[in-house]
Design a protein around this motif. Sequence first.
Motif, PDB file in Angstrom:
ATOM      1  N   UNK A 139      47.652  65.043  22.790  1.00  0.00           N
ATOM      2  CA  UNK A 139      46.460  65.260  23.604  1.00  0.00           C
ATOM      3  C   UNK A 139      45.890  63.972  24.174  1.00  0.00           C
ATOM      4  N   UNK A 140      46.195  62.851  23.543  1.00  0.00           N
ATOM      5  CA  UNK A 140      45.629  61.575  23.991  1.00  0.00           C
ATOM      6  C   UNK A 140      46.506  60.866  25.016  1.00  0.00           C
ATOM      7  N   UNK A 141      47.655  61.434  25.344  1.00  0.00           N
ATOM      8  CA  UNK A 141      48.550  60.811  26.317  1.00  0.00           C
ATOM      9  C   UNK A 141      47.914  60.846  27.711  1.00  0.00           C
ATOM     10  N   UNK A 185      31.534  74.801  23.314  1.00  0.00           N
ATOM     11  CA  UNK A 185      30.366  74.872  24.206  1.00  0.00           C
ATOM     12  C   UNK A 185      30.516  73.925  25.385  1.00  0.00           C
ATOM     13  N   UNK A 186      31.079  72.751  25.113  1.00  0.00           N
ATOM     14  CA  UNK A 186      31.164  71.728  26.153  1.00  0.00           C
ATOM     15  C   UNK A 186      32.329  71.948  27.116  1.00  0.00           C
ATOM     16  N   UNK A 187      33.319  72.762  26.711  1.00  0.00           N
ATOM     17  CA  UNK A 187      34.464  73.054  27.577  1.00  0.00           C
ATOM     18  C   UNK A 187      34.565  74.564  27.788  1.00  0.00           C
ATOM     19  N   UNK A 193      44.256  69.393  13.608  1.00  0.00           N
ATOM     20  CA  UNK A 193      42.949  68.743  13.460  1.00  0.00           C
ATOM     21  C   UNK A 193      42.530  68.692  11.994  1.00  0.00           C
ATOM     22  N   UNK A 194      42.932  69.671  11.211  1.00  0.00           N
ATOM     23  CA  UNK A 194      42.553  69.695   9.795  1.00  0.00           C
ATOM     24  C   UNK A 194      43.020  68.453   9.039  1.00  0.00           C
ATOM     25  N   UNK A 195      44.038  67.786   9.560  1.00  0.00           N
ATOM     26  CA  UNK A 195      44.585  66.606   8.889  1.00  0.00           C
ATOM     27  C   UNK A 195      44.055  65.291   9.457  1.00  0.00           C
ATOM     28  N   UNK A 196      43.230  65.354  10.491  1.00  0.00           N
ATOM     29  CA  UNK A 196      42.687  64.144  11.097  1.00  0.00           C
ATOM     30  C   UNK A 196      41.587  63.550  10.216  1.00  0.00           C
ATOM     31  N   UNK A 197      41.661  62.234  10.002  1.00  0.00           N
ATOM     32  CA  UNK A 197      40.648  61.564   9.178  1.00  0.00           C
ATOM     33  C   UNK A 197      39.371  61.270   9.955  1.00  0.00           C
ATOM     34  N   UNK A 198      39.472  61.228  11.281  1.00  0.00           N
ATOM     35  CA  UNK A 198      38.299  60.951  12.111  1.00  0.00           C
ATOM     36  C   UNK A 198      37.374  62.165  12.105  1.00  0.00           C
ATOM     37  N   UNK A 199      36.160  62.053  11.558  1.00  0.00           N
ATOM     38  CA  UNK A 199      35.261  63.212  11.482  1.00  0.00           C
ATOM     39  C   UNK A 199      34.745  63.659  12.843  1.00  0.00           C
ATOM     40  N   UNK A 200      34.971  62.842  13.859  1.00  0.00           N
ATOM     41  CA  UNK A 200      34.530  63.191  15.216  1.00  0.00           C
ATOM     42  C   UNK A 200      35.726  63.342  16.154  1.00  0.00           C
ATOM     43  N   UNK A 201      36.871  63.735  15.630  1.00  0.00           N
ATOM     44  CA  UNK A 201      38.098  63.780  16.426  1.00  0.00           C
ATOM     45  C   UNK A 201      37.931  64.620  17.689  1.00  0.00           C
ATOM     46  N   UNK A 202      37.371  65.805  17.561  1.00  0.00           N
ATOM     47  CA  UNK A 202      37.239  66.698  18.711  1.00  0.00           C
ATOM     48  C   UNK A 202      36.109  66.293  19.652  1.00  0.00           C
ATOM     49  N   UNK A 203      35.344  65.289  19.266  1.00  0.00           N
ATOM     50  CA  UNK A 203      34.292  64.759  20.139  1.00  0.00           C
ATOM     51  C   UNK A 203      34.802  63.615  21.008  1.00  0.00           C
ATOM     52  N   UNK A 204      35.982  63.112  20.710  1.00  0.00           N
ATOM     53  CA  UNK A 204      36.500  61.955  21.427  1.00  0.00           C
ATOM     54  C   UNK A 204      36.824  62.287  22.882  1.00  0.00           C
ATOM     55  N   UNK A 235      39.050  61.040  24.910  1.00  0.00           N
ATOM     56  CA  UNK A 235      40.482  61.151  25.225  1.00  0.00           C
ATOM     57  C   UNK A 235      41.053  62.479  24.736  1.00  0.00           C
ATOM     58  N   UNK A 236      40.609  62.942  23.576  1.00  0.00           N
ATOM     59  CA  UNK A 236      41.072  64.223  23.052  1.00  0.00           C
ATOM     60  C   UNK A 236      40.559  65.367  23.926  1.00  0.00           C
ATOM     61  N   UNK A 237      39.300  65.291  24.300  1.00  0.00           N
ATOM     62  CA  UNK A 237      38.724  66.349  25.136  1.00  0.00           C
ATOM     63  C   UNK A 237      39.387  66.391  26.517  1.00  0.00           C
ATOM     64  N   UNK A 238      39.754  65.250  27.017  1.00  0.00           N
ATOM     65  CA  UNK A 238      40.462  65.219  28.303  1.00  0.00           C
ATOM     66  C   UNK A 238      41.787  65.963  28.183  1.00  0.00           C
TER      67      UNK A 238
END
Length: 292
Positions: free
Chosen positions: A93-95, A166-168, A121-132, A134-137
């Motif tokens: 997703x970040x490409x 909500x944001x997308x 996403x369940x394995x991501x250590x970043x607690x704000x992963x889906x807020x990033x 680059x990920x949202x893009x």
Amino acid sequence: MTGAPEPGRAGIVDAHHHLWVRARHPQPWIDPVTMAAIDADFEPADLAPPARAAGVTATVVVQSIASDTETVDLLGLAAEDTLVRGVVGWVDLTADDVAERLGRLQAGRGGDRLVGIRHLVQSESDPAYLDRPDVRRGIAAVGAAGLVFDLLVRQHQLPMAARLTRDLPEVSFALDHLGKPALGRPEMAEWSRDLRSLAASPNTTAKLSGLVTEVPLPDWTAADLRPAVEDALDAFGPGRLMFGSDWPVCLLASSYQRWVDTLAELLEGQDTADQASVWGETARRVYGLAAS
């Protein structure tokens, strides 16, 4: 089929299962000691007997590792298989070229079977992963390609997922495994609250899947799962819920047929049209599956 209601002439859609051959796609998350029941290869020929015996006529296979080649192989399997009608694959997703990568998958062999994308996403250590950003893009590109984004999150990540939906609003989202509720634990109240927050986004649906492996009891019964299913029915409504087996992972706690029969018991209070939504109509609509 021993317990599932007749969902309509089109048959049951299993909106969530997996396939893997470990020599080509290793599954490092499988512990051979505690997960011995699934420490094996699982191919379409293994899926067909239990699925068809349960009344399933179409399925959606979901990625299990972060691999482009796994997605290509799953699309190839779907192109040849009469049961597997859809693939939820994976892309980075970040490409910078997410849209191009999706286009190549859709243009390749079996590309018409690509119906969604998922990230672990369940394995991501970043607690704000889906807020990033680059990920949202990347997720926005998934939606622009006409694909669903499957949300694989744990209970504590549900608020982050709700913000994303909500944001997308232009993206269609499907929550896997109801966000893994804390069945039988005090945290269930928080899960119920956060599930309702997510369900407030009309672009979101959810899968009644993966619950048997969340019960902290080896001798679980339908009653142990009822609170989660009833909350989901109340929050989303049957028209935004779909059945998924989570096979072969479900084998850690249940046979394919037992989960089908259990869900049938839990849906007994719903009318025929609502049951038909859960057993297949929602999945066909959300993933754009051809009639089966």
